[in-house]
Motif scaffolding. Structure first.
Motif, short mmCIF file in Angstrom:
data_model
loop_
_atom_site.label_atom_id
_atom_site.label_comp_id
_atom_site.label_asym_id
_atom_site.label_seq_id
_atom_site.Cartn_x
_atom_site.Cartn_y
_atom_site.Cartn_z
N LEU A 26 0.82 -1.22 0.00
CA LEU A 26 0.00 0.00 0.00
C LEU A 26 0.85 1.27 0.00
O LEU A 26 1.72 1.45 0.85
N ASN A 27 0.60 2.14 -0.97
CA ASN A 27 1.24 3.46 -1.05
C ASN A 27 0.34 4.55 -0.55
O ASN A 27 0.80 5.59 -0.09
N ALA A 28 -0.98 4.36 -0.71
CA ALA A 28 -1.89 5.45 -0.38
C ALA A 28 -3.16 4.90 0.24
O ALA A 28 -3.78 3.99 -0.32
N SER A 47 3.17 3.44 16.58
CA SER A 47 3.80 2.70 15.48
C SER A 47 3.83 3.50 14.18
O SER A 47 4.64 3.24 13.30
N LEU A 48 2.94 4.50 14.06
CA LEU A 48 2.91 5.27 12.81
C LEU A 48 4.22 6.01 12.58
O LEU A 48 4.52 6.43 11.47
N SER A 49 5.01 6.16 13.64
CA SER A 49 6.30 6.85 13.44
C SER A 49 7.28 5.98 12.65
O SER A 49 8.35 6.44 12.28
N ASN A 50 6.88 4.73 12.35
CA ASN A 50 7.71 3.89 11.46
C ASN A 50 7.51 4.22 9.99
O ASN A 50 8.25 3.73 9.15
N LEU A 51 6.47 4.99 9.69
CA LEU A 51 6.11 5.21 8.28
C LEU A 51 6.99 6.28 7.67
O LEU A 51 6.54 7.38 7.31
N ILE A 52 8.26 5.98 7.56
CA ILE A 52 9.23 7.03 7.25
C ILE A 52 9.17 7.50 5.80
O ILE A 52 9.85 8.45 5.44
N LEU A 110 2.98 -0.65 7.44
CA LEU A 110 2.86 -0.35 6.01
C LEU A 110 3.94 0.64 5.60
O LEU A 110 3.67 1.81 5.29
N THR A 111 5.16 0.16 5.57
CA THR A 111 6.28 1.08 5.40
C THR A 111 6.39 1.67 4.00
O THR A 111 7.20 2.55 3.76
N GLN A 112 5.54 1.18 3.05
CA GLN A 112 5.53 1.77 1.71
C GLN A 112 4.59 2.98 1.62
O GLN A 112 4.53 3.63 0.58
N LEU A 113 3.86 3.25 2.69
CA LEU A 113 2.85 4.32 2.62
C LEU A 113 3.47 5.68 2.35
O LEU A 113 4.43 6.08 3.01
N ILE A 114 2.86 6.39 1.41
CA ILE A 114 3.27 7.76 1.11
C ILE A 114 2.16 8.73 1.50
O ILE A 114 2.41 9.84 1.96
N TYR A 115 0.91 8.28 1.32
CA TYR A 115 -0.24 9.12 1.68
C TYR A 115 -1.10 8.41 2.71
O TYR A 115 -1.50 7.27 2.50
#
Ligand SMILES: *[C@@H]1O[C@H](CO)[C@@H](O)[C@H](O)[C@H]1NC(C)=O
Ligand SMILES: *[C@@H]1O[C@H](CO)[C@@H](O)[C@H](O)[C@H]1NC(C)=O
Ligand SMILES: *[C@@H]1O[C@H](CO)[C@@H](O)[C@H](O)[C@H]1NC(C)=O
Ligand SMILES: *[C@@H]1O[C@H](CO)[C@@H](O)[C@H](O)[C@H]1NC(C)=O
Ligand SMILES: *[C@@H]1O[C@H](CO)[C@@H](O)[C@H](O)[C@H]1NC(C)=O
Ligand SMILES: *[C@@H]1O[C@H](CO)[C@@H](O)[C@H](O)[C@H]1NC(C)=O
Ligand SMILES: *[C@@H]1O[C@H](CO)[C@@H](O)[C@H](O)[C@H]1NC(C)=O
Ligand SMILES: *[C@@H]1O[C@H](CO)[C@@H](O)[C@H](O)[C@H]1NC(C)=O
Ligand SMILES: *[C@@H]1O[C@H](CO)[C@@H](O)[C@H](O)[C@H]1NC(C)=O
Ligand SMILES: *[C@@H]1O[C@H](CO)[C@@H](O)[C@H](O)[C@H]1NC(C)=O
Ligand SMILES: *[C@@H]1O[C@H](CO)[C@@H](O)[C@H](O)[C@H]1NC(C)=O
Ligand SMILES: *[C@@H]1O[C@H](CO)[C@@H](O)[C@H](O)[C@H]1NC(C)=O
Length: 699
Positions: A292-294, A333-338, A313-318
């Motif tokens: 998932l990207n978005a 955990s959302l702070s992993n979404l670098i 979901l480390t691929q998330l951009i949006y």
């Protein structure tokens, strides 16, 4: 035989081998196309003739001249297979591809169009043309070899003929952005299109529910149903399609649905459900969508906790979770979404705090925490925000910060939008704010900021909106200070202790204001520079010391554009009586309360929603013309010296005493639309004479 030779020899070879010249001339003399078939060539030319094209009919001027303009039978390029936009089968010479997207074509597409004789077509793209609200001819169904059909944004209207569904070889169908196109049955359209990979019906009006059968289209890769007016229940089977990568059903407010359990085999990259009535929880298994990207789930009815598995979901951009009914905290955990570029928690009303580890999200460009916490909770220090140096948009409106503007924000030099309205800010406006040189929108209303406005603010050359409404700011500000802010259209200094000075000789300024709030700014007269303002939508000069008559020129300012005018709480005694028409023709709010007026100007236009003239010295009868204000929601005539009977339209009013009455309304919020990017709302208590409060929200 000759044509067979022609086929074998490329034109180049013919020039190189003079011996074959005779045969070659023979070929050309017979006017036999090298590859293209005569009937198809002439069909193409008839298509060319059946439409107009010129610069005006282009979506983009750079599309001119269109490909089609070079098609001709004389000269060198007689072979239609070499024409721009035409593709032929190399072996048979039949036209198999026609790409006329963005070709400035204008005119109706008739059912007898020669297009439908090109029966060998496999790919057809007519997107971005203007077919003048034609119906889609059912003749398309004769092109039974089509695998790709694109009629996006080409001004078709009416019902989509269901025999399009006979095109059973289609792998891609795009009918999007034809806003007047209707589809009676989505099931009827797709039931035979079992090979579809890409289906886009964005903004086609679909009057049927979403059929279960879509969940059988196992090749489906992209499915776009944005803005289709869908209703009913979204079949959960669609989420399980084994090849589905991109699902968008945005802006279908009546579409219900819920998210199923997801498996790690799902190839979903984009999941967009924003602006639907999807409800229930975000399942923990959403953390399995590892491609998932978005994820766009704003403005839905989701509830429950935000699952911490999202942090996998480390691929998330949006990531947009705004305007749902989530409870609890933002998971750490959302702070992993670098990789995140975009993070929106707008109006989530969560509790707890955001941990400093969010400073790891260094790719963020957009962050909105607008009213994302329960009002009373204080989400701890936000100094970690200083690490997000790529931010261009930061909205903290309505968060309880109870602090000074953090000095770490001096790091955010890319910011163009900063909204810290209603965040309990204290202390002074720091002069380093001028280091944020990209700022176009600075919103600091409803805080407790004090001291004077630092002079450095006036160096923010890109500033368009400056909102300091309702703080404890003091000092003197002059119009001349704004001379460098050439793009400034919103200036709100109201409800501070600021003195706003203009030289009486200043009739004009370069600034063209749209929103101007100078309430409580120690004004003693109507500032002369207003004479030349012709774009004002909101003008607030209330709570000043303006005395005497309203000069005639004031009524001439921004005649066409003014929506909101507030002159209340001054010492105005009257106005020029010789006014033919009420000048501000679009007006919605007029507030003249608490002055010394003995008569009213003419009744404002029918667009008026709020009309407040309480606490004056008005006499005589209330004009029956008031009944013409058909949009009126709020009227306050109290505390005047009116006599006589009330106009018939007001006769249902409860409290009427001799020369005193007011009217009670049971409404709380009206939205008055958009004024230069601000939503302007007015909250009034049950009794309209209560204090009026306004707020400004950047959208
Ligand atoms: C649209 O036309 C342009 C220019 O001819 C072409 O490059 C592009 O691939 C076409 N788009 C599609 C989706 O076919
Ligand atoms: C476009 O449609 C209008 C209305 O149906 C019609 O009057 C006009 O002739 C059409 N223009 C072309 C070029 O087909
Ligand atoms: C198509 O039909 C229209 C009338 O509906 C007619 O004017 C036109 O000549 C026809 N065109 C062809 C190519 O037959
Ligand atoms: C349809 O054509 C337009 C314009 O060329 C393009 O933007 C769009 O992506 C195409 N749709 C599909 C499904 O290829
Ligand atoms: C398409 O369907 C319509 C009615 O539904 C019919 O009149 C027409 O002949 C059909 N066209 C083709 C090409 O099958
Ligand atoms: C769908 O396909 C079946 C069999 O191929 C055919 O009988 C039926 O008429 C088709 N339906 C539509 C709507 O084209
Ligand atoms: C994230 O993934 C790991 C393994 O891939 C798993 O052990 C963990 O439970 C997941 N975390 C959450 C919160 O789902
Ligand atoms: C995120 O930040 C915390 C401290 O704020 C740090 O300990 C951690 O290593 C960081 N994680 C990553 C992936 O950078
Ligand atoms: C803001 O937070 C502070 C401290 O956490 C608290 O004392 C105060 O009441 C809150 N203010 C509002 C308006 O909720
Ligand atoms: C400012 O940004 C740099 C990285 O660009 C970072 O190392 C530093 O900690 C930031 N300062 C603050 C106060 O956040
Ligand atoms: C603001 O910019 C100036 C010069 O570019 C720099 O010296 C100063 O340290 C900056 N202020 C802050 C608080 O970063
Ligand atoms: C400003 O306008 C007034 C009235 O029109 C005029 O008398 C005065 O000369 C003007 N001042 C300047 C500086 O143009």
């Amino acid at each position: 035989m000759a044509s067979f030779l022609c086929y074998l020899m490329s034109t180049r070879l013919l020039f190189l081998i003079p011996l074959l010249h005779a045969i070659a001339t023979n070929c050309f003399a017979a006017r036999q196309p090298v590859l293209c078939h005569d009937d198809e060539s002439s069909a193409l030319l008839r298509i060319k003739q059946s439409f107009h094209w010129n610069l005006n009919s282009c979506f983009d001027p750079s599309d001119y001249p269109p490909k089609i303009s070079s098609w001709k039978v004389e000269g060198v390029d007689t072979d239609c297979c070499s024409w721009d936009g035409v593709e032929c089968n190399e072996e048979t010479g039949h036209v198999i591809g026609l790409d006329l997207n963005s070709s400035c074509l204008y005119g109706s597409m008739l059912s007898n169009s020669s297009l439908f004789s090109l029966v060998h077509l496999r790919r057809l793209n007519l997107a971005y043309n203007h077919f003048n609200s034609s119906q889609i001819p059912s003749g398309f169904s004769r092109l039974s070899g089509l695998t790709y059909l694109n009629l996006s944004a080409s001004s078709f209207s009416g019902q989509i003929p269901l025999n399009i569904s006979e095109l059973s070889k289609l792998t891609s169908l795009d009918l999007s952005y034809n806003f007047m196109l209707h589809l009676r049955s989505l099931q009827g359209l797709v039931q035979n299109l079992t090979r579809l990979k890409d289906l886009s019906l964005k903004y086609v009006q679909i009057s049927s529910p979403v059929p279960e059968i879509l969940g059988n289209l196992s090749c489906l890769r992209t499915l776009y149903l944005t803005g289709c007016g869908l209703h009913g229940e979204f079949p959960p089977g669609i989420f399980k399609l084994p090849n589905l990568q991109d699902l968008r059903v945005v802006d279908n407010p009546d579409l219900m649905g819920y998210l199923p359990e997801f498996h790690s085999s799902s190839p979903l990259k984009i999941l967009s459900l924003a602006g639907t009535s999807f409800s229930g929880k975000l399942p923990d298994s959403i953390g399995n969508l590892n491609s998932l990207n978005a994820l766009w789930t704003g403005k839905c009815n989701f509830s429950g906790h935000i699952p911490s598995s999202l942090g996998n979901l480390t691929q998330l951009i949006y990531l947009n979770l705004s305007r749902n009914s989530f409870v609890g905290q933002i998971p750490s955990s959302l702070s992993n979404l670098i990789s995140l570029n975009y993070l929106d928690f707008d109006s989530c009303q969560l509790s707890g705090s955001i941990l400093p580890s969010f400073g790891n999200l260094t790719q963020l460009k957009f962050l909105s925490l607008y009213q994302s916490f329960i009002r009373s909770s204080n989400p701890s220090s936000l100094s970690w925000l200083g690490k997000l140096t790529k931010l261009t948009f930061l909205n903290l409106y309505g968060i309880n910060l109870t602090m000074e503007i953090p000095s770490s924000f001096a790091n955010l030099t890319q910011l163009s939008d900063l909204n810290m309205g209603s965040t309990q800010l204290m202390g002074r406006i720091p002069s380093w704010l001028a280091n944020l040189t990209q700022l176009t929108n600075l919103q600091l209303p409803f805080n407790k900021l004090q001291g004077s406005i630092p002079i450095s603010i006036f160096d923010l050359k890109k500033l368009e909106h400056l909102n300091l409404y309702s703080n404890h700011l003091s000092g003197t500000v002059t119009l001349e200070m704004f001379i460098n802010l050439k793009f400034l259209t919103t200036l709100l200094l109201s409800m501070n202790k600021i003195s706003f000075l203009t030289k009486t000789s200043t009739n004009a300024t370069q600034n063209k204001f749209e929103v101007l709030g100078l309430a409580s700014c120690n004004l003693r007269h109507f500032p002369n520079f207003l004479r030349k303002q012709d774009r004002l939508q909101w003008l607030d000069l209330s709570h000043n010391n303006i005395q005497g008559q309203i000069p005639k020129w004031v009524w001439n300012t921004s005649k066409e554009t003014l929506l909101i005018v507030n002159f209340s709480h001054n010492f105005l005694t009257g106005f020029d009586q010789h006014m033919d028409n009420f000048p501000w023709s679009q007006l919605q709010i007029l507030d003249l309360r608490s002055n010394m007026l003995q008569a009213l100007p003419q009744i404002p236009p029918p667009s008026t929603v709020v009309y407040l003239v309480a606490d004056n010295m008005l006499q005589g009868e209330v004009s029956p013309l008031i009944c013409k204000l058909s949009s009126l929601h709020s009227l306050d005539l109290s505390n005047n010296k009116f006599r006589g009977t009330l106009p018939h339209c007001l006769s249902s009013i409860k409290e009427v005493q001799d020369s005193w009455f007011h009217i009670e309304f049971d409404w709380k919020i009206i939205l008055l639309g958009y004024v230069s990017g601000l939503i302007i709302g007015v909250v009034v208590g049950n009794v309209v004479t209560e204090k009026m409060q306004c707020w400004f929200v950047r959208t």
